[in-house]
Design a protein around this motif. Structure first.
Motif, PDB file in Angstrom:
ATOM      1  N   PHE A 161       0.672  -0.721  -0.411  1.00  0.00           N
ATOM      2  CA  PHE A 161       0.069   0.345  -0.165  1.00  0.00           C
ATOM      3  C   PHE A 161       0.785   1.524  -0.325  1.00  0.00           C
ATOM      4  CE2 PHE A 161      -3.148   2.933   2.602  1.00  0.00           C
ATOM      5  CZ  PHE A 161      -3.841   3.499   1.044  1.00  0.00           C
ATOM      6  N   TRP A 186      -2.308  -6.999  -0.927  1.00  0.00           N
ATOM      7  CA  TRP A 186      -3.927  -7.371  -1.423  1.00  0.00           C
ATOM      8  C   TRP A 186      -4.501  -7.989  -2.048  1.00  0.00           C
ATOM      9  CZ3 TRP A 186      -6.531  -1.554  -0.269  1.00  0.00           C
ATOM     10  CH2 TRP A 186      -5.496  -0.949   0.844  1.00  0.00           C
ATOM     11  N   ARG A 233     -12.011  -1.571   1.388  1.00  0.00           N
ATOM     12  CA  ARG A 233     -10.817  -0.963   1.815  1.00  0.00           C
ATOM     13  C   ARG A 233     -10.266   0.457   1.321  1.00  0.00           C
ATOM     14  NH1 ARG A 233      -5.611  -5.212   2.743  1.00  0.00           N
ATOM     15  NH2 ARG A 233      -4.561  -4.161   4.012  1.00  0.00           N
ATOM     16  N   GLU A 257      -9.390   3.417   3.446  1.00  0.00           N
ATOM     17  CA  GLU A 257      -7.912   4.515   3.795  1.00  0.00           C
ATOM     18  C   GLU A 257      -8.296   5.690   3.539  1.00  0.00           C
ATOM     19  OE1 GLU A 257      -5.192   2.917   4.967  1.00  0.00           O
ATOM     20  OE2 GLU A 257      -5.426   0.565   4.796  1.00  0.00           O
TER      21      GLU A 257
END
Length: 308
Positions: free
Chosen positions: A127, A191, A217, A221
């Motif tokens: 990420f 992910w 998700r 975030e």
């Protein structure tokens, strides 16, 4: 004042970003002109790298390789920043903004580096890697836009960068399938592995439930970055705060819709209606006004920090 340039910039944002075009009308005239000029340069650079269109007249892109196009963009951007005479509308627009608002050349180069990541088909393992991309294609735009609005305080610039990150995370969630169709994926490979999604199966209808989890998700975030950006409104002039608060509301609403739609999020492009935009503009006005009296909350701990 070059009205032809302004007409070109206005047309560009009307086609390229209906969400931001609505909010941009709220700026005072001078700020709005600079914001639209900057957007026109950003849009042009993006289109050139994607091989879509060049300049005023939608002239087809020639057969030059993306790396050569990127080199051309960097060269022309440098020449504009140095004050050379520019005939191409996008670079004339950038020159007006960069010289008028003292935009650091490095920010422009960082933005072009984001397009380079697309050209080089950068792999996003974590990420953190995705956030690096978000910074280059959107965070630095937030920084440049904030400078256009007169911001020089580093703490407020952090908030402007955070809004760019939030916008881009929302865009990635909304466009997962659309991006996959042109061979691009900004989702972290970690992910994808956790959900058992092969990188070459993002377009598959069978993968939509798992993709929906990752989109949810991403939207989650983005939330602390939206919160940080909202606290930065106090550092903007009132009309700029209204425009940014409105854009903040419109983009965040798109993310909410992506999350709510689940596996059907990509059946159609998620957006906001004219009525919804009107309501978000009113809400933005309220946020801008209350920001005049509020004490900004500290920037949330753990957020990605832009380079300084």
């Amino acid at each position: 004042m070059n009205t032809t340039l302004m007409d070109h910039a206005t047309d560009t944002i009307a086609v390229g970003s209906k969400s931001f075009a609505t909010a941009a009308k709220l700026f005072d005239p001078a700020t709005r002109r600079s914001v639209l000029m900057l957007y026109a340069w950003c849009r042009y650079c993006d289109d050139v790298i994607d091989g879509q269109e060049l300049g005023f007249n939608v002239t087809p892109v020639d057969s030059t390789l993306p790396e050569q196009r990127l080199a051309m963009l960097k060269n022309q951007t440098l020449r504009a920043w140095e004050g050379a005479e520019m005939s191409a509308p996008a670079f004339a627009a950038f020159q007006e903004v960069a010289l008028g608002h003292n935009i650091p050349l490095q920010l422009a180069y960082d933005h072009l580096d984001g397009f380079a990541m697309d050209v080089r088909e950068t792999h996003y393992e974590t990420f953190e890697d995705t956030l690096q991309y978000c910074y280059r294609v959107a965070g630095v735009v937030g920084l440049m836009m904030a400078r256009v609005m007169g911001v020089r305080d580093e703490a407020v610039l952090d908030r402007a960068c955070d809004l760019g990150l939030a916008f881009q995370l929302t865009n990635i969630a909304r466009d997962i399938v659309e991006d996959a169709r042109v061979g691009r994926c900004y989702l972290p490979a970690q992910w994808l592995a956790e959900e058992g999604i092969p990188a070459d199966a993002l377009e598959s209808a069978e993968m939509r439930p798992q993709l929906a989890k990752l989109a949810y998700r991403l939207v989650a975030e983005a939330e602390p970055y939206y919160a940080s950006a909202r606290a930065g409104l106090a550092g903007l002039p009132l009309r700029s705060a209204w425009a940014i608060a409105s854009a903040h509301g419109v983009y965040r609403e798109i993310g909410i819709k992506v999350s709510a739609a689940g596996p059907r999020a990509w059946d159609r492009r998620q957006g906001t209606s004219a009525i919804e935009k009107s309501g978000l503009l009113l809400k933005g006005a309220g946020l801008a006004l209350t920001s005049r009296f509020a004490t900004p909350a500290p920037r949330p701990a753990g957020l990605w920090q832009r380079p300084r």
